[in-house]
Design an enzyme around this catalytic site. Structure first.
Site, PDB file in Angstrom:
ATOM      1  N   HIS A 116       7.404   5.932   1.151  1.00  0.00           N
ATOM      2  CA  HIS A 116       6.173   5.850   0.361  1.00  0.00           C
ATOM      3  C   HIS A 116       6.387   6.588  -0.968  1.00  0.00           C
ATOM      4  O   HIS A 116       6.916   7.701  -0.978  1.00  0.00           O
ATOM      5  CB  HIS A 116       5.002   6.479   1.137  1.00  0.00           C
ATOM      6  CG  HIS A 116       3.704   6.336   0.407  1.00  0.00           C
ATOM      7  ND1 HIS A 116       3.033   5.137   0.318  1.00  0.00           N
ATOM      8  CD2 HIS A 116       2.972   7.237  -0.298  1.00  0.00           C
ATOM      9  CE1 HIS A 116       1.948   5.306  -0.414  1.00  0.00           C
ATOM     10  NE2 HIS A 116       1.885   6.567  -0.795  1.00  0.00           N
ATOM     11  N   ASN A 137      15.264  -0.244  -2.803  1.00  0.00           N
ATOM     12  CA  ASN A 137      15.516   0.661  -1.668  1.00  0.00           C
ATOM     13  C   ASN A 137      16.456   0.005  -0.660  1.00  0.00           C
ATOM     14  O   ASN A 137      17.311   0.674  -0.076  1.00  0.00           O
ATOM     15  CB  ASN A 137      14.206   1.065  -0.993  1.00  0.00           C
ATOM     16  CG  ASN A 137      13.532   2.204  -1.725  1.00  0.00           C
ATOM     17  OD1 ASN A 137      14.022   3.331  -1.721  1.00  0.00           O
ATOM     18  ND2 ASN A 137      12.428   1.913  -2.386  1.00  0.00           N
ATOM     19  N   LYS A 181      -3.358 -13.515  11.749  1.00  0.00           N
ATOM     20  CA  LYS A 181      -2.496 -12.345  11.557  1.00  0.00           C
ATOM     21  C   LYS A 181      -1.651 -12.053  12.800  1.00  0.00           C
ATOM     22  O   LYS A 181      -0.505 -11.626  12.720  1.00  0.00           O
ATOM     23  CB  LYS A 181      -3.353 -11.121  11.227  1.00  0.00           C
ATOM     24  CG  LYS A 181      -3.173 -10.645   9.808  1.00  0.00           C
ATOM     25  CD  LYS A 181      -3.817  -9.287   9.605  1.00  0.00           C
ATOM     26  CE  LYS A 181      -3.415  -8.707   8.273  1.00  0.00           C
ATOM     27  NZ  LYS A 181      -3.930  -7.366   8.075  1.00  0.00           N
ATOM     28  N   GLU A 198      13.579   8.161  -4.088  1.00  0.00           N
ATOM     29  CA  GLU A 198      13.489   7.252  -2.925  1.00  0.00           C
ATOM     30  C   GLU A 198      14.885   6.790  -2.512  1.00  0.00           C
ATOM     31  O   GLU A 198      15.228   6.759  -1.321  1.00  0.00           O
ATOM     32  CB  GLU A 198      12.633   6.030  -3.272  1.00  0.00           C
ATOM     33  CG  GLU A 198      11.175   6.328  -3.516  1.00  0.00           C
ATOM     34  CD  GLU A 198      10.348   5.054  -3.695  1.00  0.00           C
ATOM     35  OE1 GLU A 198      10.550   4.099  -2.938  1.00  0.00           O
ATOM     36  OE2 GLU A 198       9.506   5.025  -4.602  1.00  0.00           O
ATOM     37  N   ASP A 246       0.463   5.246   6.736  1.00  0.00           N
ATOM     38  CA  ASP A 246       1.069   6.433   6.098  1.00  0.00           C
ATOM     39  C   ASP A 246       0.718   7.766   6.766  1.00  0.00           C
ATOM     40  O   ASP A 246       0.737   8.810   6.105  1.00  0.00           O
ATOM     41  CB  ASP A 246       0.678   6.506   4.602  1.00  0.00           C
ATOM     42  CG  ASP A 246       1.158   5.298   3.818  1.00  0.00           C
ATOM     43  OD1 ASP A 246       2.212   4.748   4.167  1.00  0.00           O
ATOM     44  OD2 ASP A 246       0.486   4.919   2.841  1.00  0.00           O
TER      45      ASP A 246
HETATM   46  C1  GAR Z   1       8.879   1.462  -3.566  1.00  0.00           C
HETATM   47  O1  GAR Z   1       8.454   2.340  -4.569  1.00  0.00           O
HETATM   48  C2  GAR Z   1       8.277   1.856  -2.225  1.00  0.00           C
HETATM   49  O2  GAR Z   1       8.164   3.245  -2.048  1.00  0.00           O
HETATM   50  C3  GAR Z   1       6.919   1.211  -2.310  1.00  0.00           C
HETATM   51  O3  GAR Z   1       7.176  -0.055  -2.887  1.00  0.00           O
HETATM   52  C4  GAR Z   1       8.291   0.056  -3.767  1.00  0.00           C
HETATM   53  C5  GAR Z   1       9.300  -1.026  -3.428  1.00  0.00           C
HETATM   54  O4  GAR Z   1      10.367  -1.027  -4.331  1.00  0.00           O
HETATM   55  N1  GAR Z   1       6.293   1.145  -1.038  1.00  0.00           N
HETATM   56  C6  GAR Z   1       4.986   1.317  -0.856  1.00  0.00           C
HETATM   57  O5  GAR Z   1       4.206   1.489  -1.764  1.00  0.00           O
HETATM   58  C7  GAR Z   1       4.518   1.272   0.600  1.00  0.00           C
HETATM   59  N2  GAR Z   1       3.196   1.816   0.713  1.00  0.00           N
HETATM   60  P1  GAR Z   1      11.727  -1.770  -3.976  1.00  0.00           P
HETATM   61  O6  GAR Z   1      11.349  -3.174  -3.509  1.00  0.00           O
HETATM   62  O7  GAR Z   1      12.460  -1.807  -5.280  1.00  0.00           O
HETATM   63  O8  GAR Z   1      12.444  -0.986  -2.912  1.00  0.00           O
END
Ligand code: GAR
Length: 208
Positions: A111, A16, A67, A181, A152
């Protein structure tokens, strides 16, 4: 209008992030990525950033017992880069209340499901697709939304659906969802950087 300074937070491969870099290089977004930060060591997205001359920083969660200190470091680093917008592009740490307050209405998340399905704490990455397939859904998709203090639940900017096939595995469904995405995340960022998004309660309106 001056360019929007974007901070991108990642935890993994960064496809992304790559889609955002490509859209910015293609000239469709009135913004620049000022910094990419990963909360994990060895996130490939950091290499992607560096390859494009973007600062890539690891602020590893496991280096912080506390944290609060982790989030303070994250906030201070983003402030040093004077970011106007934060994009969570596969960032798998749930943000603290303080972080969300500091950057109120300036955080966008992608998401890999149609919120409010298969979202919230514990639903991230491949787990989302496994849960969706176990449930037997026929349609899934992706959602871009503003981030509020819960996981979310913030106002939705864009969503797009994809079909679920009978022989899908979490991996094949993930790939189909990733394709949308990579389309809707840059589009949402483009709209934000052009000042076209207005939040009214739970609703995000687009102005022309
Ligand atoms: C993506 O599918 C994103 O939507 C998800 O992690 C992946 C990262 O892929 N995010 C979540 O699940 C957040 N809750 P990437 O590193 O190849 O962009």
């Amino acid at each position: 209008m001056s360019k929007v300074k974007i901070g991108v937070l990642i935890s993994g491969g960064g496809t992304n992030l790559q889609a955002l870099i490509d859209a910015i290089n293609g000239g469709s977004i009135n913004g620049n990525i000022a910094v990419v930060i990963s909360d994990r060591d060895n996130a490939h997205g950091i290499e992607r950033a560096k390859k494009h001359g973007i600062d890539g920083i690891v602020i590893s969660r496991k280096d912080y017992k506390n944290k609060g200190e982790f989030f303070d470091t994250l906030i201070n680093t983003l402030k040093e880069y004077e970011v106007d917008l934060i994009v969570l592009a596969g960032f798998l740490t749930i943000l603290s209340k303080n972080f969300v307050e500091v950057f109120n209405e300036k955080i966008i998340n992608i998401h890999p499901a149609l919120i409010p399905s298969f979202c919230g704490e514990g639903y991230y990455g491949q787990k989302v697709h496994t849960a969706a397939l176990d449930y037997g859904i026929k349609v899934s998709g992706a959602t871009v939304h503003f981030v509020d203090e819960k996981a979310d639940t913030g106002p939705i900017i864009l969503q797009e659906a994809v079909p679920v096939m009978e022989d899908d595995t979490p991996e094949t469904l993930a790939l189909r969802v990733l394709q949308v995405e990579h389309k809707i995340l840059p589009e949402a960022v483009r709209l934000y950087c052009d000042g076209k998004l207005i939040i009214e309660g739970r609703k995000v309106k687009q102005i022309n």
